[in-house]
Design a protein around this motif. Structure first.
Motif, PDB file in Angstrom:
ATOM      1  N   HIS A   1      31.652  32.773  41.183  1.00 25.74           N
ATOM      2  CA  HIS A   1      29.834  33.420  41.944  1.00 25.74           C
ATOM      3  C   HIS A   1      30.632  34.789  42.466  1.00 25.74           C
ATOM      4  O   HIS A   1      31.362  35.113  43.425  1.00 25.74           O
ATOM      5  CB  HIS A   1      29.078  32.967  42.849  1.00 25.74           C
ATOM      6  CG  HIS A   1      28.407  31.608  42.848  1.00 25.74           C
ATOM      7  ND1 HIS A   1      27.266  32.104  41.756  1.00 25.74           N
ATOM      8  CD2 HIS A   1      28.679  29.857  42.334  1.00 25.74           C
ATOM      9  CE1 HIS A   1      27.021  30.095  41.731  1.00 25.74           C
ATOM     10  NE2 HIS A   1      27.295  29.632  42.392  1.00 25.74           N
TER      11      HIS A   1
ATOM     12  N   GLU B   1      28.765  38.130  44.316  1.00 26.20           N
ATOM     13  CA  GLU B   1      27.834  39.162  45.639  1.00 26.20           C
ATOM     14  C   GLU B   1      28.009  40.678  44.889  1.00 26.20           C
ATOM     15  O   GLU B   1      28.471  41.462  44.246  1.00 26.20           O
ATOM     16  CB  GLU B   1      27.985  38.744  46.404  1.00 26.20           C
ATOM     17  CG  GLU B   1      27.479  36.834  47.019  1.00 26.20           C
ATOM     18  CD  GLU B   1      28.318  36.854  48.818  1.00 26.20           C
ATOM     19  OE1 GLU B   1      27.041  37.747  48.552  1.00 26.20           O
ATOM     20  OE2 GLU B   1      29.029  35.825  49.127  1.00 26.20           O
TER      21      GLU B   1
ATOM     22  N   ARG C   1      28.755  34.348  37.363  1.00 24.13           N
ATOM     23  CA  ARG C   1      27.303  34.177  37.371  1.00 24.13           C
ATOM     24  C   ARG C   1      27.393  35.437  39.431  1.00 24.13           C
ATOM     25  O   ARG C   1      27.652  35.771  40.304  1.00 24.13           O
ATOM     26  CB  ARG C   1      26.812  33.129  38.116  1.00 24.13           C
ATOM     27  CG  ARG C   1      25.942  32.827  38.573  1.00 24.13           C
ATOM     28  CD  ARG C   1      24.747  31.899  39.560  1.00 24.13           C
ATOM     29  NE  ARG C   1      23.381  32.024  39.526  1.00 24.13           N
ATOM     30  CZ  ARG C   1      23.555  32.787  40.068  1.00 24.13           C
ATOM     31  NH1 ARG C   1      23.394  32.899  41.467  1.00 24.13           N
ATOM     32  NH2 ARG C   1      22.167  32.563  41.271  1.00 24.13           N
ATOM     33  N   HIS C   2      26.269  36.546  38.723  1.00 28.67           N
ATOM     34  CA  HIS C   2      26.203  37.612  40.083  1.00 28.67           C
ATOM     35  C   HIS C   2      24.627  36.683  40.467  1.00 28.67           C
ATOM     36  O   HIS C   2      23.784  36.510  40.223  1.00 28.67           O
ATOM     37  CB  HIS C   2      25.933  38.891  39.017  1.00 28.67           C
ATOM     38  CG  HIS C   2      27.171  39.312  38.134  1.00 28.67           C
ATOM     39  ND1 HIS C   2      27.477  40.274  38.732  1.00 28.67           N
ATOM     40  CD2 HIS C   2      27.450  39.344  37.110  1.00 28.67           C
ATOM     41  CE1 HIS C   2      29.239  40.728  38.439  1.00 28.67           C
ATOM     42  NE2 HIS C   2      28.411  39.340  36.786  1.00 28.67           N
TER      43      HIS C   2
ATOM     44  N   PRO D   1      25.484  32.977  46.329  1.00 27.68           N
ATOM     45  CA  PRO D   1      25.653  31.205  45.481  1.00 27.68           C
ATOM     46  C   PRO D   1      24.961  30.393  46.620  1.00 27.68           C
ATOM     47  O   PRO D   1      25.040  29.824  46.993  1.00 27.68           O
ATOM     48  CB  PRO D   1      27.068  31.543  45.542  1.00 27.68           C
ATOM     49  CG  PRO D   1      27.510  32.469  46.937  1.00 27.68           C
ATOM     50  CD  PRO D   1      26.467  33.690  46.594  1.00 27.68           C
TER      51      PRO D   1
ATOM     52  N   THR E   1      23.929  26.699  42.814  1.00 26.19           N
ATOM     53  CA  THR E   1      25.549  26.059  42.394  1.00 26.19           C
ATOM     54  C   THR E   1      24.736  24.462  41.959  1.00 26.19           C
ATOM     55  O   THR E   1      24.851  24.217  41.204  1.00 26.19           O
ATOM     56  CB  THR E   1      25.744  25.868  43.694  1.00 26.19           C
ATOM     57  OG1 THR E   1      26.162  27.265  44.163  1.00 26.19           O
ATOM     58  CG2 THR E   1      27.523  25.175  43.052  1.00 26.19           C
TER      59      THR E   1
ATOM     60  N   ARG F   1      33.794  30.950  45.068  1.00 25.73           N
ATOM     61  CA  ARG F   1      33.283  31.900  45.056  1.00 25.73           C
ATOM     62  C   ARG F   1      33.503  33.102  45.716  1.00 25.73           C
ATOM     63  O   ARG F   1      35.044  32.685  45.891  1.00 25.73           O
ATOM     64  CB  ARG F   1      31.996  31.377  46.432  1.00 25.73           C
ATOM     65  CG  ARG F   1      31.435  32.452  47.074  1.00 25.73           C
ATOM     66  CD  ARG F   1      30.756  32.236  47.881  1.00 25.73           C
ATOM     67  NE  ARG F   1      29.809  32.919  49.368  1.00 25.73           N
ATOM     68  CZ  ARG F   1      29.234  33.258  50.082  1.00 25.73           C
ATOM     69  NH1 ARG F   1      29.218  32.165  50.744  1.00 25.73           N
ATOM     70  NH2 ARG F   1      28.396  34.201  50.683  1.00 25.73           N
TER      71      ARG F   1
END
Length: 309
Positions: free
Chosen positions: A72, A74, A103-104, A107, A112, A126
């Motif tokens: 993840h 951010e 994955r942008h 989270p 999840t 993360r």
């Protein structure tokens, strides 16, 4: 165009003249099986020749997890550091027959849970997690040696060495890891014998950034240098100062962080901190797979000195 059929376990067994069970034992390195070295080598060679790849879903069911690691990341944490980190993470996972899925976005627990249910990942990481838990000194990059604390310190020391004693830390609104960055910067200021940094938020759009800088300079006339949370914030600061007619670095020095490609294209060109985190990513991959992380030496950050500071 006709798609080439994927080789199966049955194909490997037929071509090597053994049972499917034997092929499975060899490819999965099943212990306590009485398979001769010659047979084992023949099965492995046949699998290579046929281009056999284990079926991901079947393997996930057998192993209890897929060979996928999810990261993840951010918004606000993308940059040279994260790109090099992801490159190292991806390459090291691939070397151990795993795949990286990035994955942008935030989270969330729901996101999840969806990932866990859908693909049974080997691990869910993360980006920057260690800095959110109060255990930043456990950073696999060494934190104060070649991690975030070291790089934040490098930024402030560069300015202090050039005679700047009143420095502001410019951030976007609500930045990820903002409190940690400010704490590291203040520790660096203390070690350099200068006062704690002043906080400055540089908002979007362009006009709002200029208004924020004008108000800030009116309230903090003693500040002679601005350290950007990242290159994006530093570049927006340069733009705002240009709009206000403030000369950089004569009236106010500006330094960025994380060396994106756009800094060299600005006028004046942006001084910044370059960080190569590929070894950090490789260490994270090995840790996620339960492997030894020794022998991977991170590259130290460096100041890219240009015209703005």
């Amino acid at each position: 165009m006709t798609e080439t059929r994927r080789a199966t376990l049955k194909d490997v067994a037929a071509a090597s003249g053994v049972s499917r069970a034997t092929v499975s034992f060899v490819l999965n390195e099943t212990p306590n099986q009485t398979i001769s070295p010659a047979t084992r080598e023949r099965v492995l060679r046949t699998a290579r020749d046929l281009g056999y790849k284990p079926h991901g879903i079947a393997r996930a069911l057998r192993e209890g997890a897929s060979r996928i690691v999810v990261l993840h990341i951010e918004s606000g944490l993308e940059g040279n550091y994260s790109r090099s980190y992801i490159r190292g993470l991806d390459h090291e996972l691939a070397a151990h027959d795993h795949v990286l899925l990035v994955r942008h976005g935030p989270p969330t627990d729901a996101a999840t849970r969806q990932i866990l249910d859908a693909i049974r990942p080997r691990a869910v990481l993360r980006f920057g997690e260690i800095y959110r838990t109060g255990h930043e000194l456990d950073d696999v990059g060494g934190c104060r040696h070649d991690g975030l604390a070291a790089h934040a310190t490098m930024q402030i020391r560069y300015l202090a060495a050039r005679g700047h004693s009143r420095i502001a830390l410019a951030t976007p609104a609500d930045p990820p890891l903002g409190e940690v960055r400010l704490r590291f910067a203040d520790q660096a200021a203390q070690a350099s014998g200068i006062p704690p940094l002043v906080s400055l938020v540089v908002p979007r759009p362009r006009s709002a950034g200029a208004d924020a800088l004008a108000s800030f300079r009116a309230g903090h006339p003693s500040v002679t240098a601005i350290a950007g949370y990242d290159d994006d914030t530093a570049l927006r600061t340069l733009t705002a100062l240009h709009d206000l007619g403030v000369s950089v670095p004569a009236d106010l020095a500006v330094i960025g962080f994380d060396d994106t490609e756009y800094g060299a294209l600005a006028t004046p060109a942006l001084t910044t901190i370059h960080i190569d985190a590929e070894a950090h990513g490789r260490r994270a991959a090995r840790a996620a797979l339960g492997l030894d992380t020794e022998g991977l030496t991170p590259t130290r950050g460096e100041v890219i000195a240009r015209d703005s500071a």
